[in-house]
Enzyme design. Structure first.
Site, PDB file in Angstrom:
ATOM      1  N   ASP A   1       2.632  -1.698  10.048  1.00 32.13           N
ATOM      2  CA  ASP A   1       2.121  -1.749   8.811  1.00 32.13           C
ATOM      3  C   ASP A   1       3.103  -2.395   7.640  1.00 32.13           C
ATOM      4  OD1 ASP A   1      -0.024  -1.097   6.811  1.00 32.13           O
ATOM      5  OD2 ASP A   1       1.175   0.782   6.368  1.00 32.13           O
ATOM      6  N   LEU A   2       2.400  -2.733   6.540  1.00 35.21           N
ATOM      7  CA  LEU A   2       3.322  -3.118   5.388  1.00 35.21           C
ATOM      8  C   LEU A   2       3.426  -2.165   4.429  1.00 35.21           C
ATOM      9  CD1 LEU A   2       4.959  -5.745   4.134  1.00 35.21           C
ATOM     10  CD2 LEU A   2       2.695  -6.252   3.017  1.00 35.21           C
ATOM     11  N   ASP A   3       2.701  -1.896   3.711  1.00 30.13           N
ATOM     12  CA  ASP A   3       2.893  -1.101   2.640  1.00 30.13           C
ATOM     13  C   ASP A   3       3.048   0.302   2.785  1.00 30.13           C
ATOM     14  OD1 ASP A   3       2.573   0.445  -0.010  1.00 30.13           O
ATOM     15  OD2 ASP A   3       0.324   0.444   0.143  1.00 30.13           O
TER      16      ASP A   3
ATOM     17  N   THR B   1       4.956  -0.980  -1.597  1.00 29.88           N
ATOM     18  CA  THR B   1       4.049  -1.564  -2.763  1.00 29.88           C
ATOM     19  C   THR B   1       2.840  -0.788  -3.408  1.00 29.88           C
ATOM     20  OG1 THR B   1       3.021  -2.610  -0.703  1.00 29.88           O
ATOM     21  CG2 THR B   1       4.205  -3.922  -2.109  1.00 29.88           C
TER      22      THR B   1
ATOM     23  N   LYS C   1      -4.845   4.701  -0.017  1.00 25.24           N
ATOM     24  CA  LYS C   1      -3.747   4.321   0.772  1.00 25.24           C
ATOM     25  C   LYS C   1      -4.232   3.710   2.122  1.00 25.24           C
ATOM     26  CE  LYS C   1       0.542   6.212  -1.090  1.00 25.24           C
ATOM     27  NZ  LYS C   1       1.649   7.234  -0.722  1.00 25.24           N
TER      28      LYS C   1
ATOM     29  N   SER D   1      -1.265  -5.297   8.347  1.00 28.15           N
ATOM     30  CA  SER D   1      -1.711  -4.592   7.145  1.00 28.15           C
ATOM     31  C   SER D   1      -3.011  -5.107   6.556  1.00 28.15           C
ATOM     32  CB  SER D   1      -0.403  -5.386   6.222  1.00 28.15           C
ATOM     33  OG  SER D   1      -0.846  -5.178   4.850  1.00 28.15           O
ATOM     34  N   ALA D   2      -3.582  -4.308   5.970  1.00 33.03           N
ATOM     35  CA  ALA D   2      -4.823  -4.383   5.519  1.00 33.03           C
ATOM     36  C   ALA D   2      -4.681  -5.349   4.144  1.00 33.03           C
ATOM     37  CB  ALA D   2      -5.515  -3.086   4.950  1.00 33.03           C
TER      38      ALA D   2
ATOM     39  N   LYS E   1      -9.007  -0.052   8.266  1.00 33.26           N
ATOM     40  CA  LYS E   1      -8.542   1.069   9.209  1.00 33.26           C
ATOM     41  C   LYS E   1      -9.263   2.209   8.677  1.00 33.26           C
ATOM     42  CE  LYS E   1      -4.178  -1.304   8.443  1.00 33.26           C
ATOM     43  NZ  LYS E   1      -2.585  -0.855   7.822  1.00 33.26           N
TER      44      LYS E   1
ATOM     45  N   GLU F   1       2.903   3.447  10.871  1.00 33.72           N
ATOM     46  CA  GLU F   1       1.953   3.599   9.678  1.00 33.72           C
ATOM     47  C   GLU F   1       2.382   4.775   9.001  1.00 33.72           C
ATOM     48  OE1 GLU F   1      -0.816   2.910   8.143  1.00 33.72           O
ATOM     49  OE2 GLU F   1      -1.486   1.211   9.164  1.00 33.72           O
ATOM     50  N   ASP F   2       2.216   4.625   7.646  1.00 34.56           N
ATOM     51  CA  ASP F   2       2.444   5.582   6.795  1.00 34.56           C
ATOM     52  C   ASP F   2       1.042   6.324   6.363  1.00 34.56           C
ATOM     53  OD1 ASP F   2       1.507   3.349   4.948  1.00 34.56           O
ATOM     54  OD2 ASP F   2       1.957   4.501   3.342  1.00 34.56           O
TER      55      ASP F   2
HETATM   56  P1  B16 Z   1      -4.802  -6.204  -0.930  1.00 36.17           P
HETATM   57  P2  B16 Z   1      -1.315  -1.538   4.143  1.00 36.17           P
HETATM   58  C1  B16 Z   1      -2.804  -1.847   1.977  1.00 36.17           C
HETATM   59  O1  B16 Z   1      -1.564  -2.383   2.788  1.00 36.17           O
HETATM   60  C2  B16 Z   1      -2.665  -0.954   1.147  1.00 36.17           C
HETATM   61  O2  B16 Z   1      -2.107   0.473   1.437  1.00 36.17           O
HETATM   62  C3  B16 Z   1      -4.046  -0.651   0.400  1.00 36.17           C
HETATM   63  O3  B16 Z   1      -3.558   0.441  -0.761  1.00 36.17           O
HETATM   64  C4  B16 Z   1      -4.397  -2.096  -0.248  1.00 36.17           C
HETATM   65  O4  B16 Z   1      -5.652  -1.785  -1.045  1.00 36.17           O
HETATM   66  C5  B16 Z   1      -4.910  -2.734   1.109  1.00 36.17           C
HETATM   67  O5  B16 Z   1      -3.502  -2.950   1.764  1.00 36.17           O
HETATM   68  C6  B16 Z   1      -5.411  -4.080   0.596  1.00 36.17           C
HETATM   69  O6  B16 Z   1      -4.185  -4.759  -0.268  1.00 36.17           O
HETATM   70  O7  B16 Z   1      -5.572  -5.923  -2.148  1.00 36.17           O
HETATM   71  O8  B16 Z   1      -3.417  -6.750  -1.340  1.00 36.17           O
HETATM   72  O9  B16 Z   1      -5.345  -6.962  -0.046  1.00 36.17           O
HETATM   73  O10 B16 Z   1      -0.889  -0.171   4.145  1.00 36.17           O
HETATM   74  O11 B16 Z   1      -2.365  -1.917   5.270  1.00 36.17           O
HETATM   75  O12 B16 Z   1      -0.135  -2.642   4.479  1.00 36.17           O
HETATM   76 MG    MG Z   2       0.319   1.552   4.841  1.00 37.96          MG
END
Ligand code: B16
Ligand code: MG
Length: 223
Positions: free
Chosen positions: A11-13, A19, A47, A118-119, A149, A173-174
């Site tokens: 996962d990224l964030d 972030t 999240k 990542s989402a 997810k 994942e977090d």
């Molecule tokens: P964006 P992850 C997710 O990242 C974030 O945790 C979530 O808060 C955010 O809304 C989502 O990405 C979409 O991000 O608006 O930049 O497309 O944890 O899946 O890496």
């Molecule tokens: Mg995350």
């Protein structure tokens, strides 16, 4: 039968960088513009959730879901993204979470594949700014993912793109929804953070500092 580890899927964030704080500040700003203030506790529920699903949750909090057309909702999400992109433009390799680069190097040295699930539609840009893009064999384009997810889609796409079988992958994942996604994908789940939130993962580490390929491999083989 001996388990064969092929890849690690990140996962990224919250796993590679934090972030989450920038997502929080950007949503908070939009929330204030809409007259829907919210706190950090509510932010926890956003999240790992996609941009549009996060917007729906915020509008629901303010009982305003039915006030906007789909087009207006897309505009609101775009406005939040502008706030977010403005905040992340100063990201540098110093924003990598502790131990992450050392762990990426261990995986490369072991000749395992690395993929990102990542989402975030900004994932590629963030990976570049962090100086870690070259470690990844694939980064899923979140725009191609239909189901957020906890659906396993993004993890399955991350594995398929590098020709790895899901059962031969470890996902990291977090977020609780992310751990569910890894498990539904049939992968071995590593949670980073609070055991009370991520207790359903195969193993939970307190922080990225504890990421170590050797110990992870022995947990993977024995589980
Ligand atoms: P964006 P992850 C997710 O990242 C974030 O945790 C979530 O808060 C955010 O809304 C989502 O990405 C979409 O991000 O608006 O930049 O497309 O944890 O899946 O890496
Ligand atoms: Mg995350």
């Amino acid at each position: 039968m001996l388990k064969k580890l092929e890849a690690i899927i990140f996962d990224l964030d919250g796993v590679i960088t934090d972030t989450a704080e920038y997502h929080f500040l950007a949503w908070k700003k939009l929330g204030e513009e809409l007259g829907i203030p919210f706190d950090r506790e509510f932010n926890e529920t956003l999240k790992g959730i996609s941009r549009m699903d996060s917007l729906e949750r915020i509008l629901e909090l303010g009982n305003r879901n039915n006030e906007f057309t789909t087009e207006q909702k897309l505009e609101l999400a775009e406005r939040k993204n502008k706030h977010y992109v403005e905040l992340i433009k100063d990201i540098t390799p110093a924003n990598l979470l502790p131990g992450v680069e050392k762990f990426l190097q261990q995986i490369k040295q072991a000749n395992l594949k690395i993929s990102m699930a990542s989402a975030s539609k900004n994932a590629l840009m963030v990976a570049e700014a962090l100086g870690v893009k070259h470690y990844f064999d694939h980064i899923v384009n979140a725009a191609t993912v239909t189901n957020s997810k906890p659906d396993p889609e993004v993890f399955l796409k991350a594995a398929a793109a590098i020709n790895a079988k899901p059962e031969n992958c470890i996902g990291i994942e977090d977020a609780a929804a992310g751990v569910n996604a890894i498990q539904s994908a049939g992968m071995f789940a590593v949670g980073i953070g609070d055991r009370n939130v991520l207790g359903h993962a195969h193993i939970v580490l307190k922080s990225t500092e504890e990421l170590d390929l050797k110990s992870l491999c022995s947990e993977y083989v024995n589980n």
